[in-house]
Design a protein around this motif. Sequence first.
Motif, short mmCIF file in Angstrom:
data_model
loop_
_atom_site.label_atom_id
_atom_site.label_comp_id
_atom_site.label_asym_id
_atom_site.label_seq_id
_atom_site.Cartn_x
_atom_site.Cartn_y
_atom_site.Cartn_z
N ASP A 122 7.59 10.28 -6.77
CA ASP A 122 6.41 9.45 -7.06
C ASP A 122 6.78 8.03 -6.65
O ASP A 122 7.66 7.42 -7.25
CB ASP A 122 6.17 9.57 -8.58
CG ASP A 122 5.00 8.75 -9.10
OD1 ASP A 122 4.82 7.59 -8.65
OD2 ASP A 122 4.29 9.25 -10.01
N ALA A 125 2.42 3.98 -4.93
CA ALA A 125 1.41 3.93 -6.00
C ALA A 125 0.79 2.56 -6.25
O ALA A 125 0.84 2.04 -7.37
CB ALA A 125 2.03 4.46 -7.31
N ASN A 127 -2.42 -0.18 -6.67
CA ASN A 127 -3.65 -0.08 -7.46
C ASN A 127 -4.84 -0.50 -6.62
O ASN A 127 -4.79 -1.53 -5.94
CB ASN A 127 -3.53 -0.97 -8.69
CG ASN A 127 -2.32 -0.60 -9.52
OD1 ASN A 127 -2.09 0.57 -9.79
ND2 ASN A 127 -1.51 -1.58 -9.88
N HIS A 133 1.64 -5.78 -5.12
CA HIS A 133 2.70 -6.78 -5.29
C HIS A 133 4.01 -6.30 -4.70
O HIS A 133 4.12 -5.17 -4.24
CB HIS A 133 2.83 -7.18 -6.75
CG HIS A 133 2.99 -6.02 -7.67
ND1 HIS A 133 4.17 -5.32 -7.78
CD2 HIS A 133 2.11 -5.42 -8.51
CE1 HIS A 133 4.00 -4.34 -8.66
NE2 HIS A 133 2.77 -4.38 -9.11
N HIS A 136 5.44 -2.90 -5.21
CA HIS A 136 4.98 -1.76 -4.42
C HIS A 136 5.72 -1.69 -3.09
O HIS A 136 5.93 -0.62 -2.55
CB HIS A 136 3.46 -1.85 -4.19
CG HIS A 136 2.68 -1.80 -5.47
ND1 HIS A 136 1.89 -2.85 -5.90
CD2 HIS A 136 2.60 -0.86 -6.44
CE1 HIS A 136 1.34 -2.53 -7.05
NE2 HIS A 136 1.76 -1.35 -7.41
N HIS A 162 0.73 8.25 -6.53
CA HIS A 162 -0.05 8.20 -7.78
C HIS A 162 -0.84 6.87 -7.82
O HIS A 162 -0.60 6.00 -8.64
CB HIS A 162 0.93 8.28 -8.94
CG HIS A 162 0.32 8.48 -10.29
ND1 HIS A 162 -0.21 9.67 -10.70
CD2 HIS A 162 0.18 7.64 -11.34
CE1 HIS A 162 -0.65 9.56 -11.94
NE2 HIS A 162 -0.44 8.32 -12.36
N GLY A 164 -3.25 3.87 -8.36
CA GLY A 164 -3.96 3.39 -9.55
C GLY A 164 -5.44 3.21 -9.23
O GLY A 164 -5.90 2.12 -8.92
N TYR A 327 -2.50 4.49 -19.64
CA TYR A 327 -1.57 4.77 -18.54
C TYR A 327 -0.64 5.93 -18.92
O TYR A 327 -0.40 6.84 -18.12
CB TYR A 327 -0.81 3.47 -18.28
CG TYR A 327 0.15 3.45 -17.13
CD1 TYR A 327 -0.21 3.88 -15.86
CD2 TYR A 327 1.45 2.93 -17.30
CE1 TYR A 327 0.68 3.80 -14.81
CE2 TYR A 327 2.34 2.86 -16.25
CZ TYR A 327 1.96 3.31 -15.00
OH TYR A 327 2.85 3.22 -13.97
N ASP A 331 -0.02 9.69 -17.28
CA ASP A 331 1.29 10.13 -16.79
C ASP A 331 1.71 11.46 -17.43
O ASP A 331 2.36 12.28 -16.78
CB ASP A 331 2.36 9.04 -17.03
CG ASP A 331 2.65 8.30 -15.73
OD1 ASP A 331 2.62 8.95 -14.67
OD2 ASP A 331 2.90 7.08 -15.78
N TYR A 349 10.69 8.99 -10.27
CA TYR A 349 9.71 7.90 -10.27
C TYR A 349 10.37 6.64 -9.73
O TYR A 349 11.31 6.14 -10.34
CB TYR A 349 9.22 7.62 -11.69
CG TYR A 349 8.43 8.75 -12.29
CD1 TYR A 349 9.08 9.82 -12.92
CD2 TYR A 349 7.04 8.77 -12.25
CE1 TYR A 349 8.35 10.86 -13.48
CE2 TYR A 349 6.31 9.81 -12.80
CZ TYR A 349 6.97 10.85 -13.41
OH TYR A 349 6.25 11.88 -13.95
N VAL A 351 9.79 3.17 -9.56
CA VAL A 351 8.90 2.17 -10.16
C VAL A 351 9.77 1.04 -10.75
O VAL A 351 10.86 1.30 -11.25
CB VAL A 351 8.04 2.81 -11.29
CG1 VAL A 351 7.02 1.81 -11.81
CG2 VAL A 351 7.33 4.07 -10.80
N GLN A 355 8.85 -1.19 -16.22
CA GLN A 355 8.19 -0.01 -16.80
C GLN A 355 9.18 0.97 -17.45
O GLN A 355 8.83 2.12 -17.74
CB GLN A 355 7.35 0.70 -15.74
CG GLN A 355 6.17 -0.15 -15.32
CD GLN A 355 5.15 0.60 -14.48
OE1 GLN A 355 4.97 1.79 -14.61
NE2 GLN A 355 4.48 -0.14 -13.61
N PHE A 359 8.45 4.83 -19.20
CA PHE A 359 8.97 6.12 -18.73
C PHE A 359 9.85 6.79 -19.76
O PHE A 359 9.81 8.01 -19.92
CB PHE A 359 9.66 5.97 -17.37
CG PHE A 359 8.67 5.82 -16.26
CD1 PHE A 359 7.82 6.88 -15.92
CD2 PHE A 359 8.53 4.63 -15.56
CE1 PHE A 359 6.87 6.76 -14.92
CE2 PHE A 359 7.58 4.49 -14.57
CZ PHE A 359 6.75 5.55 -14.24
N1 ARG Z 1 0.18 1.99 -10.20
C1 ARG Z 1 1.34 1.66 -11.00
C2 ARG Z 1 1.64 0.16 -10.89
O1 ARG Z 1 1.22 -0.46 -9.98
C3 ARG Z 1 2.56 2.42 -10.58
C4 ARG Z 1 2.47 3.90 -10.81
C5 ARG Z 1 3.82 4.54 -10.83
N2 ARG Z 1 3.76 5.93 -11.04
C6 ARG Z 1 3.45 6.53 -12.20
N3 ARG Z 1 3.40 7.83 -12.24
N4 ARG Z 1 3.26 5.84 -13.29
O2 ARG Z 1 2.35 -0.36 -11.71
#
Ligand code: ARG
Length: 588
Positions: A122, A125, A127, A133, A136, A162, A164, A327, A331, A349, A351, A355, A359
């Motif tokens: 993953d 992702a 948004n 930003h 990403h 994934h 947003g 959120y 998930d 993931y 990310v 975050q 997770f």
């Molecule tokens: N869209 C989310 C963001 O910009 C990141 C998603 C990451 N993946 C997930 N399965 N939560 O912060």
Amino acid sequence: MPTFRQLLTQKLRDAIGKADITVPDGITIEVVIASDERFGDYQSNAAMMVAKAARMNPRQLADAIVTAFDGSCFCEMPTIAGPGFLNFRLTPETLAASVSSQLADGMLGVPSVADPKRIVIDFSAPNVAKPMHVGHIRSTFIGDALARIARYVGHQVITDNHVGDWGTQFGMILHGWKTRLDQAALRKDAIHELVRVYRDVNAATKADEAVLETCKAELVKLQAGDEENLKIWRECVQLTLDQLHGIYARLGVTFDHYLGESFYNDSLTPLVKDLLEKNIAVISDGAVCVFSDGSRKPEQDPFLINRGGEWVPAPCLVRKSDGGFLYSTTDLATIDHRVRQFTADEIWYVVGAPQQLHFRQVFEVSQRRGHATRMEHIAFGSILGPDGKMFKTRSGESVGLLEVLEEAVERAAVVVAERDLPDNDKSKIAEVIGIGAVKYAELSQHRMTDYKFSWDKMLSLQGNTAPYLINAYVRIRSIFRKLDSGGGCPHTPSPSSVAITEDAERKLALKLSQFGEIVHDVLSDFRPNLLAQYLFELADTFHGFYEACPVLRSEGLTRHSRLVLCELTSRVLQTGLGLLGIQTTERM
Ligand code: ARG
């Protein structure tokens, strides 16, 4: 093809067995690349570890291991250094044979994993209708590199973006779409225009409470299935995806799936019901939450946080008191899908570090629901501007991926313009170098480092950069072009009969053989920077070799062997950069 590290580790274990030494529990006998090449090619602290645990004399133990060691023609007798380090040096014949078989091997000496897994990765992702930003950007490059490497070593990889595409931002977007959208700008650059509208409305809500209320009402209508709002929402998502596809194509990044957050909308109600039925979640102040079950130490409990020295509940919210989902809820539903539909053994993931708590909670809730799938949050730090503050573009805005790529290619074009190249090749080469430079600047850093974004540094032909590595590749290819234009010689030297005599040849052969070790090391802690560092060292080792050992001016077996070394180096460079998602070019 087993690596030298694997072969030597086996020989060392055999020797320990033959010498009747019992290895205490918890000690792994291993051989690693030597930290100082003057002592050998590989080393092991096995004798010291065993001696310490068994209260024996490490040097005596090391002596016994050396006596029992059977190196045959593979390596020289191990030597003992300091308090009991074992050092191993490969014979020139072993290195020569390794170069031959590595060149003949389609995997360039990288062993495939013994137990391939189905891994969902993953990453990226972004948004919809919110600025993309730097997080990403990092996620896209790291995730893509890990996917390529995992596939290369034989895992079955499923990449899933994934996106947003279902969040509270749509309240503002809907209102902005209806009142202040610039159609022409939307057609030109949809993401940019949607972000402008979002920012505009966001500012307006701060100045005027009534605007905020209107946005909230638009969001409620959307969530209730209002046709007009759904239509606008669909269009926003489609326009964004169309543009993203273009960016990903330029980056050479592909996804097997684009299952955005909205894909899971219908699963959320049954999911929360299930959590309540199984007593995993409870209703608290009207909201549905998961709390600590007390089974872990507070330090390891994701549902507790330390506030002023005291552990207080940090529940994971899955439904707000107004009925809205979060959120985390999405998930959790996503994990169900990946476990059931994709039969994933592992989910990774990629990310950002902020975050982390999210997770940890989601993974823990999934475990309580009975999912045994291995889940990894592969976190990363931030990108800073040259001033050490948050990274901004030339125009002073927060950075979007597209702007970064465009500026990188523009700047690479300036470098390429000065070079003696056919005009029609120049823009293609600038694209390869510009995009490669940005990716490499990312991937050569430890992912947790907050690194400084510097155009000059990443585009420099000197130092640990993509242009330097691509240039090393180009220089090797130019040797073969000269060879071809000399006539008569085969383009690709046959891997057979290689001889290693000079020290610089030996160093290069050894470095090349370690490609198979490094690629696996990357996955053990999700660190593409290990591969980047290796490629940089390989290019350096090659330059040392090229200075010390004439290739085209040598003769017979020496010339042939050196051409094989050149060919293999260029292939490892090209494949290694390819695993990082970086292309090469034949000229620059
Ligand atoms: N869209 C989310 C963001 O910009 C990141 C998603 C990451 N993946 C997930 N399965 N939560 O912060």
